[in-house]
Enzyme design. Sequence first.
Site, short mmCIF file in Angstrom:
data_model
loop_
_atom_site.label_atom_id
_atom_site.label_comp_id
_atom_site.label_asym_id
_atom_site.label_seq_id
_atom_site.Cartn_x
_atom_site.Cartn_y
_atom_site.Cartn_z
N GLU A 98 -7.75 -8.12 -3.14
CA GLU A 98 -8.41 -6.82 -3.15
C GLU A 98 -8.21 -6.29 -4.56
O GLU A 98 -7.09 -5.94 -4.94
CB GLU A 98 -7.79 -5.94 -2.06
CG GLU A 98 -8.65 -4.77 -1.70
CD GLU A 98 -8.20 -3.54 -2.43
OE1 GLU A 98 -8.81 -3.26 -3.49
OE2 GLU A 98 -7.27 -2.88 -1.97
N THR A 141 -8.16 -7.11 -11.27
CA THR A 141 -9.01 -8.29 -11.23
C THR A 141 -8.45 -9.39 -12.14
O THR A 141 -8.49 -10.58 -11.79
CB THR A 141 -10.45 -7.92 -11.65
OG1 THR A 141 -10.95 -7.00 -10.66
CG2 THR A 141 -11.37 -9.13 -11.69
N LYS A 167 6.34 -9.16 -2.63
CA LYS A 167 6.72 -8.71 -3.97
C LYS A 167 6.01 -7.39 -4.23
O LYS A 167 4.83 -7.35 -4.56
CB LYS A 167 6.34 -9.72 -5.05
CG LYS A 167 7.10 -9.42 -6.34
CD LYS A 167 6.35 -9.79 -7.60
CE LYS A 167 5.45 -8.71 -8.11
NZ LYS A 167 6.06 -7.49 -8.63
N THR A 225 1.86 -6.60 -4.01
CA THR A 225 1.22 -5.30 -3.81
C THR A 225 1.36 -4.41 -5.05
O THR A 225 2.25 -4.59 -5.86
CB THR A 225 1.85 -4.58 -2.59
OG1 THR A 225 3.26 -4.53 -2.77
CG2 THR A 225 1.53 -5.31 -1.30
N PRO A 226 0.46 -3.42 -5.16
CA PRO A 226 0.44 -2.55 -6.34
C PRO A 226 1.21 -1.24 -6.10
O PRO A 226 1.68 -0.98 -4.99
CB PRO A 226 -1.04 -2.27 -6.49
CG PRO A 226 -1.53 -2.21 -5.07
CD PRO A 226 -0.69 -3.15 -4.27
N TRP A 227 1.25 -0.42 -7.13
CA TRP A 227 2.04 0.82 -7.11
C TRP A 227 1.25 2.01 -6.55
O TRP A 227 1.85 3.01 -6.20
CB TRP A 227 2.48 1.16 -8.54
CG TRP A 227 1.32 1.12 -9.49
CD1 TRP A 227 0.93 0.05 -10.25
CD2 TRP A 227 0.37 2.15 -9.73
NE1 TRP A 227 -0.20 0.36 -10.95
CE2 TRP A 227 -0.57 1.65 -10.66
CE3 TRP A 227 0.22 3.46 -9.27
CZ2 TRP A 227 -1.65 2.40 -11.12
CZ3 TRP A 227 -0.86 4.20 -9.72
CH2 TRP A 227 -1.77 3.68 -10.64
N ASN A 228 -0.08 1.94 -6.52
CA ASN A 228 -0.83 3.17 -6.21
C ASN A 228 -0.80 3.53 -4.72
O ASN A 228 -0.99 4.68 -4.35
CB ASN A 228 -2.27 3.10 -6.74
CG ASN A 228 -3.06 1.95 -6.18
OD1 ASN A 228 -2.49 1.01 -5.64
ND2 ASN A 228 -4.37 2.02 -6.30
N GLU A 241 6.67 -3.44 -9.34
CA GLU A 241 7.94 -3.09 -9.96
C GLU A 241 8.05 -1.59 -10.24
O GLU A 241 9.13 -1.07 -10.43
CB GLU A 241 8.16 -3.91 -11.23
CG GLU A 241 7.07 -3.78 -12.29
CD GLU A 241 5.87 -4.71 -12.03
OE1 GLU A 241 5.67 -5.14 -10.87
OE2 GLU A 241 5.14 -4.99 -12.99
N CYS A 288 -8.48 2.12 -5.96
CA CYS A 288 -9.55 1.18 -6.33
C CYS A 288 -10.87 1.56 -5.68
O CYS A 288 -11.90 1.01 -6.02
CB CYS A 288 -9.14 -0.24 -5.97
SG CYS A 288 -8.45 -0.33 -4.34
N ARG A 331 -8.64 11.62 -5.77
CA ARG A 331 -7.57 11.22 -4.86
C ARG A 331 -6.52 10.44 -5.65
O ARG A 331 -6.86 9.59 -6.47
CB ARG A 331 -8.17 10.35 -3.76
CG ARG A 331 -7.17 9.92 -2.75
CD ARG A 331 -7.90 9.23 -1.60
NE ARG A 331 -6.94 8.73 -0.67
CZ ARG A 331 -7.07 7.60 0.00
NH1 ARG A 331 -8.16 6.88 -0.14
NH2 ARG A 331 -6.15 7.21 0.83
N VAL A 365 -5.32 -10.14 -12.82
CA VAL A 365 -4.24 -10.87 -12.14
C VAL A 365 -4.80 -11.63 -10.93
O VAL A 365 -4.40 -12.77 -10.66
CB VAL A 365 -3.11 -9.90 -11.73
CG1 VAL A 365 -2.06 -10.61 -10.88
CG2 VAL A 365 -2.46 -9.30 -12.96
N GLU A 403 -9.02 -7.00 4.63
CA GLU A 403 -7.78 -6.52 5.25
C GLU A 403 -8.15 -5.52 6.32
O GLU A 403 -9.27 -5.05 6.39
CB GLU A 403 -6.89 -5.87 4.18
CG GLU A 403 -6.40 -6.89 3.16
CD GLU A 403 -5.30 -6.35 2.28
OE1 GLU A 403 -5.43 -5.23 1.77
OE2 GLU A 403 -4.29 -7.07 2.11
P1 ADP Z 1 -2.10 -2.72 -11.62
O1 ADP Z 1 -2.90 -2.66 -12.86
O2 ADP Z 1 -2.65 -1.96 -10.49
O3 ADP Z 1 -0.64 -2.51 -11.83
P2 ADP Z 1 -1.54 -5.48 -11.43
O4 ADP Z 1 -2.49 -6.52 -11.01
O5 ADP Z 1 -1.01 -5.52 -12.81
O6 ADP Z 1 -2.28 -4.14 -11.09
O7 ADP Z 1 -0.29 -5.42 -10.46
C1 ADP Z 1 -0.37 -5.51 -9.05
C2 ADP Z 1 0.76 -6.35 -8.54
O8 ADP Z 1 0.62 -7.64 -9.09
C3 ADP Z 1 2.15 -5.87 -8.93
O9 ADP Z 1 3.05 -6.17 -7.88
C4 ADP Z 1 2.46 -6.70 -10.14
O10 ADP Z 1 3.84 -6.89 -10.36
C5 ADP Z 1 1.82 -8.01 -9.75
N1 ADP Z 1 1.47 -8.81 -10.91
C6 ADP Z 1 1.13 -8.40 -12.14
N2 ADP Z 1 0.88 -9.45 -12.95
C7 ADP Z 1 1.07 -10.54 -12.21
C8 ADP Z 1 0.94 -11.93 -12.44
N3 ADP Z 1 0.60 -12.38 -13.64
N4 ADP Z 1 1.20 -12.78 -11.42
C9 ADP Z 1 1.55 -12.32 -10.21
N5 ADP Z 1 1.67 -11.02 -9.91
C10 ADP Z 1 1.43 -10.14 -10.89
#
Ligand code: ADP
Length: 661
Positions: free
Chosen positions: A424, A404, A344, A318-321, A347, A458, A452, A406, A637
Amino acid sequence: MHSLRVGTALTAVLTRGVDACCRGASAYGASGLPNVINNESSSSATAYHPAADGCPETLATRISDPTTSSSSLVALVEYVKRFPTQLGVPTASPQPLVGHRGLGPSSVGCRFEGVLPLWSLGAAPLMSPVSVSHVRHLGTTTNLDEAAQAAGLNKVAVSADVLSRVKDHGLLHTAGFIGGKWADVASDKSTFEVRNPATGAVIATMPRMRADETRAAIAAAHAVLPQWRLRPAKERAAVLRRWHDLIQEHKADIAAIMTLECGKPTAEALGEIASGAASVDWFAGEAVRVCGDVLEPPTRDRRMLVLKQPVGVVGAITPWNFPMSMITRKVAPALAAGCTVVLKPAELTPLTAVALAELAERAGLPDGCLNIVMGDAAAIDMFYTGHELVSSDTVRKLGFTGSTAVGRLLASGAGNTVKRISLELGGNAPVIVFEDADVELAAKGIVASALRNAGQTCICANRVFVHDKVYGKVAEAVTSLTAKLKVGDGSETGVTIGPLITPAALEKVTGHVADAVSKGAKLLFGGAKPELPQPLAGGNFFVPTVIAEATIDMRCFKEETFGPLIPLFRFQSDEEAVLLANTTEYGLAAYFYTRDLARAWRVAEELEFGMIGLNEVAITSEVAPFGGVKASGLGREQSKYGLAEFLDIKYVCMGLGYSTA
Ligand code: ADP
């Protein structure tokens, strides 16, 4: 980060603990170092009387010393955790623990309120006598930091800011969660920092987990799967409902955590919590409605059935936003369907995730059903958490929300183990304002959607196409609404625009504005960093910005800005508007404003997006399918369609051995 404050509190509680007991463990090695530091353990628990040893004084002196570091205290509590059987803990006449749960029967006689959760003690057995014996030892150790280091303990703590804003410190684990246990030290002992984007200050230090922990989490999820999937759906639903209720009860604390780690204004954080909790409640309702089919067979000698079964262990990234709702929309349907989960979280925002796990545990979710591993995304290699989730044969489905780039990596990786995947991804959402639109309604919608979470969603309006005939009016209304917004620390009353998540995000929006202006766009409002007092001067703030006369050669047309920018483009015909809107690799959400019914149908059908808002931008709901087409992702989802992603279809053909015809 907060040694003085904690030192004082700990002195008080430990002294109470000393008074409350007279038994403890002899827990020293020959060197005088505690056994945890000597890496030796004793199995004998001997009687110990603190008063005879002058322990309370030593303890008070040491712990109230403002230079006592958090790692020293970590060493202390870690010791207690590791040697629970040596403690000689009284089990009778327990005194109630105030404000805490999960400390277990051995925690009798002590009151650690407001202190222990700082070090993620979770369910570790704790009590005062051993603290006494250990602290007596600490009193003889000259350098507590060195002692902690020698014990291989990292600093694991949250800042005073977090402590003061969150009432229930039991939610503040600086740890992952594996098989029902809080894991506050990574296998290679490395850590990462979480920062408040409003100030840049470090608010927590977390264990940076790697492959070992991810595999352990997958194993824990797999181990409990047979039990969880066989629990009657009604029971799974009851756990989810309790989780929902606890989330609601703790919404103020969760909002405080969320605002601290991702910067969104409190009102938005509360909105996200309401929406996340609604998902949990909704999927609790759906859990009991999963049903298969009985098909009409082509011949009478057989019966044909369709069963729906949980897919198995689910990986969620999942992401931070949306630190909460991106989790609940994956975890709730997974648990409802009978799956178990390895999560996961981003971070940048792990604290909301662990608070949710704490509440799930309190709700009675069995150990291992929800596991959390955390780490950064520096690289995909064999140690990377995302990689483990993708390459594991045990993980049968991966749910991802993020970029996209990742998403593409995960999708190609998931192919190797042929697992289900929902993605997503990015949005680059268009808004079209036709000439017959309600201009005021449209302007409100544009500002609400584009700004927002400071433009960091997204489905934020990223490109606004306005018909020539109403362009001036829309530009004026949008600018006037934008000018009323207040930029600042999201926890302050009245603030509507918080910081961007990172300096890189700030750089991106600054770059988009500069690029547009250099290519002829007109700045109607904003366009720079605001002047804010300390400590906000160190934050990633940007004034919400409106630009007119945006054109398709600009970066803000081609890329997602993911920041508080509203670029206004002109168009003359419906065909042109739809073509402009569809000219993107993305296809998540699109919005348009019209009062013409025929145009409404036609445009809704022509837009190449997974979600359409017609005269409405608040489209997200737990009952509606959320997801995109093209590079915006796969699967859905929320809603009944979202639940289906966690269920396998099994067809059973029952030969009767005779014909009933
Ligand atoms: P954003 O740009 O919104 O941070 P990311 O796709 O970089 O989007 O991150 C979204 C989630 O994917 C976070 O939990 C991040 O740690 C995880 N993530 C980032 N890079 C990878 C990767 N190469 N493989 C798996 N998870 C990843």
